[in-house]
Design a protein around this motif. Structure first.
Motif, short mmCIF file in Angstrom:
data_model
loop_
_atom_site.label_atom_id
_atom_site.label_comp_id
_atom_site.label_asym_id
_atom_site.label_seq_id
_atom_site.Cartn_x
_atom_site.Cartn_y
_atom_site.Cartn_z
N ASN A 1 -3.60 -5.89 6.74
CA ASN A 1 -2.75 -6.41 7.81
C ASN A 1 -2.17 -5.26 8.64
OD1 ASN A 1 -1.30 -8.46 9.25
ND2 ASN A 1 0.51 -7.94 8.04
N ASP B 1 -4.11 -7.08 0.88
CA ASP B 1 -3.85 -7.88 2.07
C ASP B 1 -2.85 -7.21 3.00
OD1 ASP B 1 -5.62 -9.78 1.05
OD2 ASP B 1 -4.03 -11.11 0.31
N LEU B 2 -1.80 -6.64 2.43
CA LEU B 2 -0.80 -5.94 3.22
C LEU B 2 -1.41 -4.74 3.93
CD1 LEU B 2 2.83 -5.25 2.43
CD2 LEU B 2 1.39 -3.30 2.88
N GLN C 1 -4.14 -7.63 -5.11
CA GLN C 1 -4.60 -8.44 -3.97
C GLN C 1 -3.55 -8.47 -2.87
OE1 GLN C 1 -7.74 -9.84 -3.51
NE2 GLN C 1 -6.93 -10.10 -1.43
N GLU C 2 -2.29 -8.57 -3.24
CA GLU C 2 -1.21 -8.55 -2.24
C GLU C 2 -1.15 -7.20 -1.53
OE1 GLU C 2 1.98 -11.71 -4.15
OE2 GLU C 2 1.91 -9.67 -4.95
N MET D 1 4.12 -6.62 -7.26
CA MET D 1 3.13 -6.94 -6.24
C MET D 1 1.74 -6.75 -6.85
SD MET D 1 2.82 -5.29 -2.41
CE MET D 1 3.82 -6.48 -1.55
N THR D 2 0.89 -7.73 -6.66
CA THR D 2 -0.46 -7.66 -7.23
C THR D 2 -1.35 -6.76 -6.36
OG1 THR D 2 -1.36 -9.52 -5.97
CG2 THR D 2 -0.24 -10.03 -8.07
#
Length: 82
Positions: A12, A8-9, A4-5, A1-2
């Motif tokens: 969220n 975002d998670l 950025q991911e 998982m990057t």
């Protein structure tokens, strides 16, 4: 998982815990409690959601490691890397 991911998670999940917080308004150094006004139950809900989504355990002693977006991304990336 990057990273950025992860970012975002995390944003969220903050939005799920506190729907009035727009993820696009959260800066890298906003403190979850001081700036975003999440209370201790919100933090616990966030940690529980992160545990469920990422399959990692965040002990209470490590909560300061997720108090800002920058710290959280760094911490979570490290936990996911093993």
């Amino acid at each position: 998982m990057t990273e950025q991911e992860i970012r975002d998670l995390f944003l969220n999940e903050i939005n799920k815990v506190a729907p009035d917080i727009d993820p696009s308004d959260v800066s890298d150094d906003d403190h979850l409690q001081d700036d975003l006004e999440l209370d201790s139950m919100d933090i616990l809900s966030l940690v529980t959601a992160l545990d469920a989504r990422l399959g990692i355990s965040i002990p209470e002693a490590d909560y300061p490691q997720i108090e800002t977006l920058t710290k959280a991304v760094r911490y979570l990336a490290g936990k996911l890397a093993g």
